[in-house]
Motif scaffolding. Structure first.
Motif, mmCIF file in Angstrom:
data_model
loop_
_atom_site.group_PDB
_atom_site.id
_atom_site.type_symbol
_atom_site.label_atom_id
_atom_site.label_comp_id
_atom_site.label_asym_id
_atom_site.label_seq_id
_atom_site.Cartn_x
_atom_site.Cartn_y
_atom_site.Cartn_z
ATOM 1 N N ALA A 532 14.448 -7.212 -13.813
ATOM 2 C CA ALA A 532 14.521 -7.600 -12.514
ATOM 3 C C ALA A 532 13.272 -8.645 -12.257
ATOM 4 N N VAL A 533 13.521 -9.895 -11.810
ATOM 5 C CA VAL A 533 12.401 -10.542 -11.465
ATOM 6 C C VAL A 533 12.663 -10.980 -10.230
ATOM 7 N N ASN A 534 12.374 -10.438 -9.231
ATOM 8 C CA ASN A 534 12.636 -10.674 -7.644
ATOM 9 C C ASN A 534 11.333 -11.017 -6.591
ATOM 10 N N GLU A 535 11.613 -11.919 -5.701
ATOM 11 C CA GLU A 535 10.924 -11.809 -4.553
ATOM 12 C C GLU A 535 9.463 -12.032 -5.061
ATOM 13 N N ASN A 536 9.269 -12.920 -5.934
ATOM 14 C CA ASN A 536 7.704 -13.055 -6.578
ATOM 15 C C ASN A 536 7.448 -14.440 -5.924
ATOM 16 N N LYS A 537 6.301 -14.801 -5.597
ATOM 17 C CA LYS A 537 5.562 -15.967 -5.121
ATOM 18 C C LYS A 537 4.735 -16.608 -6.404
ATOM 19 N N LEU A 538 5.159 -17.839 -7.004
ATOM 20 C CA LEU A 538 4.342 -17.971 -8.308
ATOM 21 C C LEU A 538 3.973 -19.531 -7.987
ATOM 22 N N GLU A 539 2.657 -19.758 -8.248
ATOM 23 C CA GLU A 539 1.991 -21.112 -8.130
ATOM 24 C C GLU A 539 1.066 -21.428 -9.388
ATOM 25 N N CYS A 540 1.801 -21.965 -10.500
ATOM 26 C CA CYS A 540 1.268 -21.744 -11.933
ATOM 27 C C CYS A 540 1.213 -23.183 -12.383
ATOM 28 N N TYR A 541 0.403 -23.140 -13.721
ATOM 29 C CA TYR A 541 0.451 -24.362 -14.579
ATOM 30 C C TYR A 541 1.227 -23.787 -15.638
ATOM 31 N N GLY A 542 2.694 -24.805 -16.039
ATOM 32 C CA GLY A 542 3.116 -24.478 -16.903
ATOM 33 C C GLY A 542 4.522 -23.635 -16.688
ATOM 34 N N GLN A 543 4.981 -23.008 -17.766
ATOM 35 C CA GLN A 543 6.211 -22.268 -17.365
ATOM 36 C C GLN A 543 6.191 -21.168 -16.362
ATOM 37 N N LEU A 544 6.963 -21.146 -15.630
ATOM 38 C CA LEU A 544 6.925 -20.158 -14.351
ATOM 39 C C LEU A 544 7.419 -18.939 -14.777
ATOM 40 N N VAL A 545 8.700 -18.857 -15.112
ATOM 41 C CA VAL A 545 9.653 -17.799 -15.722
ATOM 42 C C VAL A 545 10.167 -17.780 -16.988
ATOM 43 N N ASN A 546 9.569 -17.049 -17.899
ATOM 44 C CA ASN A 546 10.383 -17.230 -19.182
ATOM 45 C C ASN A 546 10.782 -15.768 -19.798
ATOM 46 N N ILE A 547 12.159 -15.593 -19.690
ATOM 47 C CA ILE A 547 12.656 -14.369 -20.338
ATOM 48 C C ILE A 547 13.196 -14.427 -21.611
ATOM 49 N N THR A 548 12.718 -13.981 -22.607
ATOM 50 C CA THR A 548 13.241 -14.497 -23.797
ATOM 51 C C THR A 548 13.532 -12.941 -24.756
ATOM 52 N N PHE A 549 14.806 -13.001 -24.849
ATOM 53 C CA PHE A 549 15.313 -11.831 -25.586
ATOM 54 C C PHE A 549 15.928 -12.346 -27.001
ATOM 55 N N LYS A 550 14.747 -12.621 -27.864
ATOM 56 C CA LYS A 550 15.326 -13.424 -29.177
ATOM 57 C C LYS A 550 16.331 -12.533 -29.914
ATOM 58 N N HIS A 551 16.265 -11.439 -30.007
ATOM 59 C CA HIS A 551 16.897 -10.654 -30.897
ATOM 60 C C HIS A 551 18.225 -10.266 -30.524
ATOM 61 N N SER A 552 19.242 -10.368 -31.461
ATOM 62 C CA SER A 552 20.647 -9.960 -30.997
ATOM 63 C C SER A 552 20.899 -8.499 -30.728
ATOM 64 N N ALA A 553 21.844 -8.163 -29.698
ATOM 65 C CA ALA A 553 22.021 -6.944 -29.438
ATOM 66 C C ALA A 553 23.327 -6.793 -29.796
ATOM 67 N N ALA A 554 23.761 -5.515 -30.125
ATOM 68 C CA ALA A 554 25.209 -5.026 -30.337
ATOM 69 C C ALA A 554 26.231 -5.498 -29.233
ATOM 70 N N LEU A 555 27.311 -5.879 -29.714
ATOM 71 C CA LEU A 555 28.138 -6.256 -28.690
ATOM 72 C C LEU A 555 28.485 -5.388 -27.326
ATOM 73 N N ALA A 556 28.255 -3.926 -27.787
ATOM 74 C CA ALA A 556 28.569 -2.862 -26.783
ATOM 75 C C ALA A 556 27.372 -3.176 -25.774
ATOM 76 N N SER A 557 26.417 -3.370 -26.050
ATOM 77 C CA SER A 557 25.361 -3.234 -25.167
ATOM 78 C C SER A 557 25.347 -4.388 -24.071
ATOM 79 N N THR A 558 24.936 -3.956 -23.062
ATOM 80 C CA THR A 558 24.797 -4.805 -21.634
ATOM 81 C C THR A 558 23.491 -4.910 -21.138
ATOM 82 N N ARG A 559 22.616 -5.900 -21.239
ATOM 83 C CA ARG A 559 21.530 -6.102 -20.639
ATOM 84 C C ARG A 559 21.676 -7.074 -19.538
ATOM 85 N N GLN A 560 21.286 -6.597 -18.311
ATOM 86 C CA GLN A 560 21.366 -7.094 -17.252
ATOM 87 C C GLN A 560 20.138 -8.070 -16.638
ATOM 88 N N PHE A 561 20.264 -9.181 -16.349
ATOM 89 C CA PHE A 561 18.944 -9.852 -15.804
ATOM 90 C C PHE A 561 19.240 -10.204 -14.236
#
Length: 618
Positions: A532-561
């Protein structure tokens, strides 16, 4: 962590320092009136292990803070020791020149176990003095009673009261060569069996070690039942003031001052004001329960030759290995010199509280406050309400679960402000970082004499490889202008459990905002987690939010963003405000809504390989 402090720690926090002073005065008065050697028994001066009488009575009082106890000196008349035999009765001169060691030995042979020293300077000539039993040594006051050139062995315990103990060589904290370091120890308190060591209202100066006690592997029973150091002053100490690396049932160190520890000529070895338990070998020697409170620490120095590549290691004001320890309301200033491993507070404690301390220029190492836990899954640290200010270094580093909250961190050349790493044994608790105020500069000072990579910028807040839930809530982060970038403002890396980053306010003029990555352990699991990335105030140089789950998860998994109601202000040209990449072969979901930006992106959010998306953007 058990939120209930033991009775021992409650008394320490509330009223025990005052009671200790009162008991100390009462002991002296009894000696004067009764002229008995009762203090020579093997019992401690203050029996912290006895939970049946005085302690229980004190605990029954509704509010111990309201008790008005005068712990000042009790006037004892013109002659403080009356007609009791003192060292002068055995031929001591106390003129600072005459060797009074023979008189002291005769005094001990007489069978007295309370040794009284009227005002004067007693030169003991560095002669070895062996105490045959528990001994109490009492002076008139630390300002008027001086023991000089001390070499005392006290294997059965020791109590010192109202004395100035002088190692005998006037020293300076800055000196050429190794002239300051001679290895002299004033009190060797290596115990036979379980003993007690207490220092009250004393001054200790001009030595390398005030007292040493080490664990004896051939005698597993050698330990301190209690170790109390109260209202003492330590200065001009060449190596370590209190060097007690053995088991200690109860330790209490309060209202002391430590100044001018170490030397500019030291390039290797250990330096500390207080060293309790063995933090270097991860042995079992530890402080079972202790309080270090209301002390002042200043000017610990080593290896300030910036051209020399070999510098002192293990340089700390406090270093502790233990079970349950509170470090509260102390002041630390100027851990000086160059090198990598220097921290004001360095601990390996299973249940730790570090609170209400003020640290200024607390050293460049693993953190002004660094806790490495104790290799237990239930290890937990509370690091709260501290004020940390300095030119360079890491503010707080913690290994494992805990709560880092309400700290103020202002380090101009910080590598990181808060850095958290996983424990070797994992953890079953949660890590919370909340309501901290962080200000860091963007210039890195050039520090010679250490590994160059040590001084690279990291992340302002970094949480790495924890397998426990993580919460980062309500923090304020601000950087100044400069020419050295942090990698990003906030990183949670190698995630394998739930992550919540909410209501933070981050202003970073040279680096990005929030970065979250999944760990390899999550790749092969069917674990369901939420980010969860909620209700933040960001003033930044470059990428502000980067969520990277590069690895595959099994189909049975549920990852909630969940990415909701963030306010984004890019300080550079950035195509996307938020990037979410979930890998392939999963059943992940994304809820995205309410994010606003002061400057429009090509797209507020871009996401890849997230099969279930609910989006309500503005």
């Amino acid at each position: 962590m058990d939120k209930k402090d033991s009775l021992f720690l409650k008394l320490m926090k509330k009223g025990w320092p005052v009671l200790c002073g009162a008991v100390m005065v009462a002991v002296i008065v009894l000696v004067v009136i009764l002229c008995k050697d009762t203090l020579g028994s093997s019992k401690p001066v203050i029996d912290l292990a006895d939970n049946n009488t005085e302690i229980e009575t004190a605990a029954e009082i509704d509010d111990i803070e309201d008790i008005d106890i005068d712990d000042g000196e009790v006037p004892l008349g013109g002659d403080p020791f009356g007609t009791l035999p003192t060292i002068r009765n055995f031929g001591a001169k106390g003129d600072g020149k005459t060797d009074d060691s023979k008189a002291l030995k005769e005094y001990i042979k007489s069978g007295c176990t309370t040794l009284l020293f009227p005002k004067g300077t007693y030169n003991l000539g560095n002669a070895q003095i062996d105490l045959p039993s528990y001994i109490s040594i009492v002076g008139e006051s630390a300002e008027t009673t001086v023991l000089k050139n001390i070499n005392i062995n006290a294997p059965y315990g020791l109590s010192l009261t109202n004395l100035c103990c002088d190692g005998g060589t006037e020293r300076t904290i800055r000196c050429a060569g190794t002239s300051r370091i001679t290895g002299n120890v004033m009190f060797n308190v290596m115990p036979v069996g379980a003993q007690n060591v207490s220092y009250f209202s004393c001054i200790f100066r001009n030595c390398d070690y005030v007292s040493i006690a080490k664990h004896n592997i051939s005698n597993s029973e050698n330990k301190f039942m209690s170790n109390i150091v109260l209202d003492c002053k330590f200065y001009n100490i060449g190596r370590v003031a209190i060097y007690h690396i053995l088991d200690i049932d109860y330790g209490y160190y309060a209202r002391n001052s430590f100044d001018k520890i170490g030397s500019s000529s030291i390039l290797s070895g250990e330096l500390a004001a207080i060293k309790l338990g063995d933090t270097t070998t991860n042995s079992t020697c530890s402080l079972k329960e202790g309080l270090i409170s209301n002390n002042t620490f200043s000017n610990l120095i080593s290896g300030d030759d910036v051209e020399n590549s070999k510098h002192s290691i293990a340089c700390n004001f406090i270093t502790v290995q233990g079970l349950k320890v509170v470090i509260d309301n102390n002041s630390f200033e100027n851990l000086l010199g160059y090198g990598d491993d220097r921290e004001s507070v360095y601990t390996k404690v299973r249940y730790l509280t570090v609170s209400n301390n003020t640290i200024t220029n607390g050293g460049f190492g693993e953190g002004y406050i660094c806790n490495k836990g104790a290799r237990h899954a239930d290890a937990y640290a509370e690091i709260i309400n501290n004020t940390i200010t300095g030119e360079y270094g890491i503010g707080i580093r913690n290994y494992g679960a805990g709560r880092i909250a309400n700290n103020t961190i202002n380090i101009f050349g910080a590598r990181s402000a808060i850095c958290c790493n996983k424990m070797e044994e994992g953890t079953s608790a949660k890590l919370t970082i909340e309501n901290n105020t962080i200000t860091v500069g963007n210039k890195m000072p050039i520090i010679a004499g250490s590994t160059p990579s040590t001084y690279q910028r990291g992340y302002i807040i970094q949480i790495e490889s924890l397998n426990c839930p993580v919460e980062v809530l309500g923090n304020t982060v601000k950087t100044g202008t400069g020419d050295v970038k942090f990698k990003t403002s906030l990183r949670v890396g190698n995630v394998s459990n739930n992550v919540s980053i909410c209501k933070n306010n981050i202003h970073n003029e040279l680096s990005g905002g929030i970065e979250i990555t999944a760990g390899t352990a999550l790749e092969a699991s069917n674990k369901n987690i939420s980010v969860a990335v909620n209700e933040n105030k960001l003033e930044c140089y470059g990428q502000l939010v980067n969520i990277t789950f590069k690895h595959s998860a099994a189909l049975a998994s549920t990852r909630q963003f969940t990415v909701k109601n963030n306010t984004l202000t890019p300080l550079s040209s950035t195509k996307y405000g938020i990037i979410i990449s979930s890998g392939t072969g999963n059943n992940d979901s994304l809820v995205f809504e309410g994010t606003t930006s002061a400057k429009l992106f090509t797209s507020n959010v871009v996401y890849a390989n997230v099969p279930n998306v609910e989006k309500n953007t503005k």
